[in-house]
Design a protein around this motif. Structure first.
Motif, mmCIF file in Angstrom:
data_model
loop_
_atom_site.group_PDB
_atom_site.id
_atom_site.type_symbol
_atom_site.label_atom_id
_atom_site.label_comp_id
_atom_site.label_asym_id
_atom_site.label_seq_id
_atom_site.Cartn_x
_atom_site.Cartn_y
_atom_site.Cartn_z
ATOM 1 N N GLY A 1 0.822 -1.091 0.047
ATOM 2 C CA GLY A 1 -0.031 -0.187 0.160
ATOM 3 C C GLY A 1 0.925 1.329 -0.086
ATOM 4 O O GLY A 1 0.280 2.469 0.196
ATOM 5 N N ALA A 2 2.296 1.115 -0.020
ATOM 6 C CA ALA A 2 2.989 2.288 0.106
ATOM 7 C C ALA A 2 2.928 3.150 -1.413
ATOM 8 O O ALA A 2 3.284 4.240 -1.136
ATOM 9 N N GLU A 3 2.906 2.485 -2.254
ATOM 10 C CA GLU A 3 2.853 3.173 -3.513
ATOM 11 C C GLU A 3 1.384 3.028 -4.502
ATOM 12 O O GLU A 3 0.926 1.812 -4.447
ATOM 13 N N THR A 4 0.934 4.153 -4.849
ATOM 14 C CA THR A 4 -0.248 4.077 -5.636
ATOM 15 C C THR A 4 -0.218 4.827 -6.861
ATOM 16 O O THR A 4 0.806 5.817 -7.068
ATOM 17 N N TYR A 5 -0.744 4.734 -8.049
ATOM 18 C CA TYR A 5 -0.695 5.302 -9.254
ATOM 19 C C TYR A 5 -1.947 5.326 -9.965
ATOM 20 O O TYR A 5 -2.964 4.499 -9.932
ATOM 21 N N TYR A 6 -2.484 6.374 -10.548
ATOM 22 C CA TYR A 6 -3.706 6.661 -11.360
ATOM 23 C C TYR A 6 -3.587 7.119 -12.583
ATOM 24 O O TYR A 6 -2.571 7.892 -13.103
ATOM 25 N N GLU A 7 -4.414 6.718 -13.492
ATOM 26 C CA GLU A 7 -4.562 7.324 -14.797
ATOM 27 C C GLU A 7 -4.846 8.776 -14.683
ATOM 28 O O GLU A 7 -5.824 9.100 -13.739
ATOM 29 N N ASP A 8 -4.686 9.577 -15.492
ATOM 30 C CA ASP A 8 -4.793 11.089 -15.373
ATOM 31 C C ASP A 8 -6.445 11.419 -15.240
ATOM 32 O O ASP A 8 -6.655 12.380 -14.379
ATOM 33 N N SER A 9 -7.224 10.995 -15.859
ATOM 34 C CA SER A 9 -8.611 11.161 -15.906
ATOM 35 C C SER A 9 -9.327 10.969 -14.472
ATOM 36 O O SER A 9 -10.454 11.634 -14.375
ATOM 37 N N VAL A 10 -8.491 10.033 -13.643
ATOM 38 C CA VAL A 10 -9.223 9.692 -12.474
ATOM 39 C C VAL A 10 -8.679 10.323 -11.275
ATOM 40 O O VAL A 10 -9.121 10.281 -10.011
ATOM 41 N N LYS A 11 -7.636 10.845 -11.445
ATOM 42 C CA LYS A 11 -6.891 11.555 -10.506
ATOM 43 C C LYS A 11 -7.607 12.536 -9.498
ATOM 44 O O LYS A 11 -8.296 13.322 -10.256
#
Length: 122
Positions: free
Chosen positions: A55-65
């Protein structure tokens, strides 16, 4: 048998929220990255969000950030996708996936759920 099962999809109006859940079993949770992908009719499957094994790292697609939040509860073998301020363009089948590497590429995830439909009306 390794298995991922999504739940929580549905029909909502624009601006509403939904929380998708993904339950894993069969020994595929542990140190795996969990990812969420989606596929709209006539379009290719696209990356939405990923969370590292701890859970230390997350990443999102730009349109859902700023609108979506991915999380996990390792004690329960669960992953979640909290979706706020939903838009009609978020309409798609949402898939949970598990893989050994932190990645945005669907080919990096060998394990997939069956998908859950999210429909956002305008």
């Amino acid at each position: 048998q390794a298995q991922l099962v999504e739940s929580g999809g549905g029909l909502v109006q624009a601006g509403d929220s939904l929380r998708l859940s993904c339950r894993s079993s069969g020994g595929i949770y542990g140190a795996y990255t969990m990812g969420w992908f989606r596929q709209a009719p006539g379009q290719e499957r696209e990356f939405v969000a990923a969370i590292s094994w701890n859970g230390a790292e997350t990443y999102y697609e730009d349109s859902v950030k700023g609108r979506f939040t991915i999380s996990r509860d390792n004690a329960k073998n669960m992953a979640y996708l909290q979706m706020n301020s939903l838009k009609p363009e978020d309409t798609a089948v949402y898939y949970c996936a598990a893989g050994p590497h932190f990645s945005t590429r669907s080919t990096s995830y060998p394990f997939w759920g069956q998908g859950t439909q999210v429909t956002v009306s305008s």
